[in-house]
Write a protein that holds these residues in place. Structure first.
Motif, short mmCIF file in Angstrom:
data_model
loop_
_atom_site.label_atom_id
_atom_site.label_comp_id
_atom_site.label_asym_id
_atom_site.label_seq_id
_atom_site.Cartn_x
_atom_site.Cartn_y
_atom_site.Cartn_z
N PRO A 119 0.81 -1.22 0.00
CA PRO A 119 0.00 0.00 0.00
C PRO A 119 0.85 1.28 0.00
O PRO A 119 0.45 2.28 -0.60
N TRP B 239 -4.00 4.09 -1.51
CA TRP B 239 -3.84 3.96 -0.06
C TRP B 239 -3.78 5.34 0.61
O TRP B 239 -4.34 5.56 1.68
N VAL C 293 -7.74 -3.22 3.78
CA VAL C 293 -6.92 -2.87 2.61
C VAL C 293 -5.51 -3.46 2.77
O VAL C 293 -5.00 -4.14 1.87
N CYS D 285 -4.32 -6.31 0.32
CA CYS D 285 -3.33 -5.91 -0.69
C CYS D 285 -2.07 -6.77 -0.55
O CYS D 285 -1.59 -7.34 -1.54
N GLY E 223 -8.63 -7.53 -5.05
CA GLY E 223 -8.12 -6.87 -6.24
C GLY E 223 -8.15 -5.36 -6.05
O GLY E 223 -8.79 -4.85 -5.12
N CYS F 109 -10.56 -2.83 -3.78
CA CYS F 109 -9.96 -1.90 -2.83
C CYS F 109 -10.48 -0.48 -3.03
O CYS F 109 -10.65 0.29 -2.09
FE1 SF4 Z 1 -3.35 -0.03 -4.04
FE2 SF4 Z 1 -4.36 -2.16 -5.16
FE3 SF4 Z 1 -3.06 -2.37 -2.87
FE4 SF4 Z 1 -5.44 -1.18 -2.94
S1 SF4 Z 1 -5.01 -3.31 -3.38
S2 SF4 Z 1 -3.61 -0.45 -1.87
S3 SF4 Z 1 -5.37 -0.21 -4.91
S4 SF4 Z 1 -2.20 -1.76 -4.82
#
Ligand code: SF4
Ligand code: TRP
Length: 416
Positions: A322, A328, A343, A347, A353, A357
């Motif tokens: 993140p 994020w 998250v 992540c 995905g 998120c």
């Molecule tokens: Fe970023 Fe994707 Fe991770 Fe969410 S899941 S923090 S959008 S990389």
């Protein structure tokens, strides 16, 4: 903290002055505002209305200090911006909302202050060289651009504002304002016959009140007791026969100072997080990474769904970090602890995905915007109301500005 900013008995609001201290701030009309403006400034403006007498104005002359060639855009920008202020919850029954250029008094004070302001003070303002560097495509070797922090000082001083909510980048302008006020009061503050004037005003109080006042004043000057100051001010408050200028004179007389014609304001920095834009850089219209306050929900969704994410997540099954993802950064502002934990876990383990998120973020932003959209729709359906609000605000501001200018002219010996 410097000595002058320490609250002291003598800096308590003078008798007869409204108990609510005045806050003043301005914004350049750059058009419809975005979420960065809201989180960086406007949210704070709205909050301050509960505790202060707030004056908020459209700094249209300031826009001209850098954009003097763009005469057509400013008017639309002014109204778009004011609608966003009102949409965010600026309450025109509570705050005074107005347009700088409708008050030539600002220009008059600017001119008078310019006479005695050393050139070096303006050349040394850190934003001066920074901005010239940053806005290389514009010719900013102008008199107006150099002078703009002094214009800002005039904006502030003309309303005798106690507090100026600004971003850190503007601290140096408030500091300059304080220096300008101090210099003005030093040069012109003490009326030549101050003592005589003060004694005459004391006589206006009537015999008993005058005696009580003088006793309390002497007591305060000898012993400095807060109680004595309070007693002297109570006499002023109770008196029906004094106008604002006389009251202020006697207040200064109690404290053993001259008449502070201009008041030193203080910057009011509240903790604000810089809102990142869609690409992780600071949100700014000119970077093309902004979400407008009144952005349509479908457009919010589209913009967030297209945001770049941690480049390591090429495929759904690649875990991410993140800290390397601008999405994020927005979660940090918009999401609660639970969502944030979801998250981070999702992540780093590829359990979610990127579109999953982003979904709670889209919802949070659309939810935040809902009351703004509603209020804005009402104002947009009735543009006359916005004009009227500005009309009323401008006249309220004018009453204060005129009074200050009368004092300033008198102090500078210009009241013939
Ligand atoms: Fe970023 Fe994707 Fe991770 Fe969410 S899941 S923090 S959008 S990389
Ligand atoms: N200079 C400020 C800016 O660029 C706007 C501004 C003008 C202002 N006059 C002001 C802010 C007085 C606070 C008080 O953002």
């Amino acid at each position: 903290m410097s000595e002058s900013t320490e609250p002291t008995i003598a800096s308590m609001p003078p008798a007869g002055v409204a108990r609510r201290e005045r806050v003043l701030s301005g914004m350049r009309p750059t058009g419809a505002l975005h979420l960065g403006h809201y989180h960086g400034a406007l949210k704070n403006w709205v909050r301050l209305q509960a505790d202060y007498e707030c004056f908020y104005f459209v700094a249209d002359w300031h826009a001209l200090t850098t954009h003097y060639e763009e005469r057509d855009v400013i008017e639309k920008n002014v109204y778009d911006m004011v609608v966003d202020w009102l949409a965010a919850g600026i309450d025109p029954d509570n705050a005074t909302v107005f347009i700088q250029s409708r008050l030539p008094e600002h220009a008059e004070l600017f001119t008078l202050l310019a006479m005695g302001t050393p050139l070096g003070w303006l050349e040394r303002v850190p934003t001066y060289k920074d901005q010239i560097e940053k806005l290389k495509d514009r010719d900013l070797a102008t008199y107006g651009f150099l002078g703009y922090p002094l214009l800002q000082a005039a904006d502030i001083l003309i309303y005798k504002a106690a507090w100026v909510p600004v971003g850190e980048d503007q601290s140096s302008h408030v500091e300059l304002t304080r220096e300008v006020a101090r210099r003005f009061n030093h040069l012109y503050g003490r009326e030549p016959n101050f003592e005589e004037l003060a004694r005459n005003v004391v006589r206006k109080l009537g015999k008993d009140a005058a005696r009580a006042f003088e006793a309390a004043r002497k007591n305060f000057q000898q012993e400095g007791g807060e109680e004595a100051l309070r007693r002297a001010r109570a006499v002023l408050e109770a008196s029906q026969s004094l106008g604002a200028a006389d009251r202020e004179r006697l207040d200064a007389w109690i404290r053993g100072t001259g008449k502070a014609v201009l008041h030193e304001p203080q910057a009011l920095h509240t903790e604000v997080r810089k809102l990142p834009g869609l690409d992780g850089a600071k949100m700014s219209k000119s970077y093309g990474n902004a979400i407008a306050m009144r952005e349509e929900p479908a457009e919010v969704e589209r913009k967030i769904r297209r945001m770049p994410t941690d480049p390591a997540r090429v495929r759904r099954e690649n875990p991410g970090d993140p800290e390397k993802c601008p999405v994020w950064q927005l979660h940090k502002v918009y999401s609660n602890e639970e969502t944030k934990a979801w998250v981070v876990h999702g992540c780093t383990t590829a359990a979610i995905g990127c579109l999953d998120c982003k979904q709670p973020l889209i919802e949070a932003i659309v939810r935040e915007q809902a009351p703004w959209r509603e209020r804005a729709a009402a104002y947009l359906a009735d543009p006359k109301r916005v004009h009227w609000i500005l009309e009323v605000g401008t006249e309220r501001a004018r009453t204060v500005a005129r009074e200050t200018m009368r004092d300033v002219r008198e102090a500078m010996g210009l009241s013939y």
